[in-house]
Design a protein around this motif. Structure first.
Motif, PDB file in Angstrom:
ATOM      1  N   CYS A  32       0.798  -1.235   0.000  1.00 22.26           N
ATOM      2  CA  CYS A  32       0.000   0.000   0.000  1.00 22.26           C
ATOM      3  C   CYS A  32       0.825   1.277   0.000  1.00 22.26           C
ATOM      4  O   CYS A  32       0.259   2.369  -0.073  1.00 22.26           O
ATOM      5  CB  CYS A  32      -0.926   0.007   1.215  1.00 22.26           C
ATOM      6  N   PRO A  68      -1.576   3.286   5.408  1.00 20.21           N
ATOM      7  CA  PRO A  68      -1.779   3.891   4.087  1.00 20.21           C
ATOM      8  C   PRO A  68      -2.821   4.992   4.050  1.00 20.21           C
ATOM      9  O   PRO A  68      -2.774   5.855   3.166  1.00 20.21           O
ATOM     10  CB  PRO A  68      -2.188   2.704   3.213  1.00 20.21           C
ATOM     11  N   SER A  69      -3.752   5.007   5.015  1.00 18.40           N
ATOM     12  CA  SER A  69      -4.738   6.089   5.039  1.00 18.40           C
ATOM     13  C   SER A  69      -4.167   7.350   5.668  1.00 18.40           C
ATOM     14  O   SER A  69      -4.787   8.414   5.627  1.00 18.40           O
ATOM     15  CB  SER A  69      -5.980   5.657   5.832  1.00 18.40           C
ATOM     16  N   CYS A  88      -6.345   0.550   9.370  1.00 18.11           N
ATOM     17  CA  CYS A  88      -5.867   0.032   8.088  1.00 18.11           C
ATOM     18  C   CYS A  88      -4.339  -0.010   8.154  1.00 18.11           C
ATOM     19  O   CYS A  88      -3.695   1.027   8.321  1.00 18.11           O
ATOM     20  CB  CYS A  88      -6.312   0.933   6.943  1.00 18.11           C
ATOM     21  N   ASP A 126      -0.504  -2.091   6.822  1.00 17.25           N
ATOM     22  CA  ASP A 126       0.180  -2.957   5.860  1.00 17.25           C
ATOM     23  C   ASP A 126       1.635  -3.146   6.285  1.00 17.25           C
ATOM     24  O   ASP A 126       2.494  -2.351   5.962  1.00 17.25           O
ATOM     25  CB  ASP A 126       0.118  -2.349   4.453  1.00 17.25           C
ATOM     26  N   PRO A 152      -1.925  -6.166   3.525  1.00 18.41           N
ATOM     27  CA  PRO A 152      -2.953  -5.167   3.828  1.00 18.41           C
ATOM     28  C   PRO A 152      -4.058  -5.776   4.682  1.00 18.41           C
ATOM     29  O   PRO A 152      -4.701  -6.753   4.275  1.00 18.41           O
ATOM     30  CB  PRO A 152      -3.467  -4.764   2.446  1.00 18.41           C
ATOM     31  N   VAL A 203      -7.364  -4.832   7.530  1.00 16.12           N
ATOM     32  CA  VAL A 203      -8.244  -3.896   8.216  1.00 16.12           C
ATOM     33  C   VAL A 203      -8.662  -4.550   9.530  1.00 16.12           C
ATOM     34  O   VAL A 203      -9.236  -5.639   9.534  1.00 16.12           O
ATOM     35  CB  VAL A 203      -9.487  -3.548   7.377  1.00 16.12           C
ATOM     36  N   ALA A 214     -12.364   0.698   2.514  1.00 15.99           N
ATOM     37  CA  ALA A 214     -10.991   0.658   3.029  1.00 15.99           C
ATOM     38  C   ALA A 214      -9.985   0.464   1.903  1.00 15.99           C
ATOM     39  O   ALA A 214      -8.888   1.017   1.943  1.00 15.99           O
ATOM     40  CB  ALA A 214     -10.859  -0.466   4.058  1.00 15.99           C
ATOM     41  N   MET A 220      -6.625   2.641   1.303  1.00 18.88           N
ATOM     42  CA  MET A 220      -5.325   1.968   1.394  1.00 18.88           C
ATOM     43  C   MET A 220      -4.571   1.975   0.075  1.00 18.88           C
ATOM     44  O   MET A 220      -3.614   1.217  -0.109  1.00 18.88           O
ATOM     45  CB  MET A 220      -5.533   0.535   1.894  1.00 18.88           C
ATOM     46  N   ASN A 221      -5.022   2.810  -0.858  1.00 11.17           N
ATOM     47  CA  ASN A 221      -4.354   2.943  -2.168  1.00 11.17           C
ATOM     48  C   ASN A 221      -4.421   1.668  -2.999  1.00 11.17           C
ATOM     49  O   ASN A 221      -3.581   1.443  -3.878  1.00 11.17           O
ATOM     50  CB  ASN A 221      -2.882   3.361  -1.993  1.00 11.17           C
ATOM     51  N   PRO A 278      -7.918  -5.844   0.836  1.00  7.64           N
ATOM     52  CA  PRO A 278      -7.331  -6.175   2.140  1.00  7.64           C
ATOM     53  C   PRO A 278      -8.080  -7.309   2.836  1.00  7.64           C
ATOM     54  O   PRO A 278      -9.238  -7.583   2.535  1.00  7.64           O
ATOM     55  CB  PRO A 278      -7.483  -4.873   2.923  1.00  7.64           C
ATOM     56  N   SER A 302       1.071  -8.098  10.368  1.00  8.42           N
ATOM     57  CA  SER A 302       0.391  -6.800  10.386  1.00  8.42           C
ATOM     58  C   SER A 302      -0.400  -6.617  11.674  1.00  8.42           C
ATOM     59  O   SER A 302      -0.401  -5.531  12.272  1.00  8.42           O
ATOM     60  CB  SER A 302      -0.531  -6.669   9.165  1.00  8.42           C
TER      61      SER A 302
END
Length: 363
Positions: free
Chosen positions: A177, A182-183, A197, A199, A203, A205, A240, A244-245, A255, A290
């Protein structure tokens, strides 16, 4: 691909890696172009079909996986590893994620195939994960210069004992991400639900089970049968994914969605992971990394749930899942400030076993 007695066949290994199982191929034995390779893999696995009755898949995402391995040209790696998730009930093959369980079998496979020379006692195999561009080092037991799968190491979710395979993940934060959070936040609010969120190799959530009226120790079958719950979680996942791109994730396997709750059996926290539409019988390797990372960093929903602070340095995070627990060794500094922290190390123990080697018949 080779022709044998008027049949198309592909040399392959069937291996268990961690709590997953899949087909392992040399890259040179498969078409390089996805347009040719993916239909071949769907045929070999028997997808799309819930039972995968006409192929080698086991009718579950955890047993419908593929590793493609080749000698690496990189100075920092011995082999390149591409992971592919073959959908069970859809004609889709995804390269959107890594798989740390299947990764456990890559080192032994590479040594067995002569891509890496075995040393006496043990052999370290440096693996470049093509899905995300990150690296890992696996330590494979090779007494007398040969891979052994026999040993005393046990992991939850797999019966019996096998030779230990130690995995060190290197620089995996944001590998899918772009950043660990990433957010840009340690928490976000999606559909009135607080989420984290994150990574660090996968990734993920994170959501509190209690926010959905759950205790957190429901079985995978119970969660999968709750259609309303699945719809709520999928609605959050779709939003999400954009935060997260990852873009539109409606047809992606990431994710992952992990419900968290207080521990039941002496671990640090309890988990139930949607991967993303079935519920994992355990938890994925990189998913657990993660989750463990979120445990040690202040401001996450996990930290809010546990109300436990960690000093900088090495710590072992015990993550409970439906069939046992997963131990992740973390080394972090600056954990009190999500803008000024460093993850120095994430390591864990897996096992693997060669189940069969031969030729897979192409339909």
């Amino acid at each position: 691909m080779h022709v044998n007695h008027d049949r198309q066949v592909v040399p392959c290994y069937i291996m268990r890696g961690g709590t997953s199982k899949g087909l392992y191929f040399l890259a040179s034995d498969l078409p390089a172009e996805p347009a040719l390779r993916d239909p071949l893999l769907l045929s070999l696995m028997g997808s799309p079909d819930d039972r995968q009755i006409d192929g080698l898949g086991g009718g579950h995402p955890l047993t419908s996986k593929v590793a493609i391995v080749s000698k690496s040209t990189r100075a920092d790696a011995d082999v390149d590893y591409l992971f592919l998730q073959v959908m069970v009930d859809k004609a889709q093959v995804s390269d959107a994620q890594n798989c740390g369980n299947i990764l456990a079998g890559v080192g032994p496979f590479a040594i067995e195939q002569g891509l890496v020379a075995a040393k006496d006692n043990y052999t370290d195999v440096r693996i470049h994960m093509l899905n995300t561009g990150s690296n890992a080092v696996t330590r494979v037991q090779t007494p007398q210069g040969k891979v052994t799968y026999t040993g005393e190491a046990k992991i939850d979710g797999v019966p019996g004992a096998s030779a230990p395979i130690l995995i060190d993940f290197l620089d995996i934060a944001g590998s899918s991400c772009g950043s660990l959070f990433p957010s840009g936040n340690s928490q976000d609010l999606i559909n009135d639900i607080a989420v984290t969120c994150i990574d660090n190799g996968m990734p993920v959530v994170l959501l509190k089970a209690g926010d959905f009226g759950l205790l957190g120790h429901e079985s995978p079958a119970e969660l999968e049968s709750d259609q309303s719950l699945k719809e709520k979680i999928e609605a959050i996942r779709l939003q999400a994914g954009k935060l997260m791109n990852l873009g539109d994730v409606s047809k992606k396997t990431v994710p992952k969605m992990t419900l968290i709750s207080k521990p039941l059996h002496g671990g640090l926290l309890n988990t139930r992971s949607f991967i993303p539409h079935r519920v994992h019988d355990a938890i994925g390797v990189l998913g657990s990394v993660s989750v463990a990372t979120a445990c040690v960093l202040k401001g996450t929903v996990v930290h809010d749930l546990l109300q436990q602070n960690f000093a900088d340095g090495s710590v072992e995070i015990v993550v409970e899942h439906p069939t046992g627990q997963f131990n992740v060794e973390m080394e972090v500094s600056g954990s009190a400030n999500i803008n000024h922290f460093t993850i120095h190390r994430a390591a864990l123990l897996r096992t693997a076993r060669l189940l069969m080697r031969g030729e897979a018949m192409v339909n």
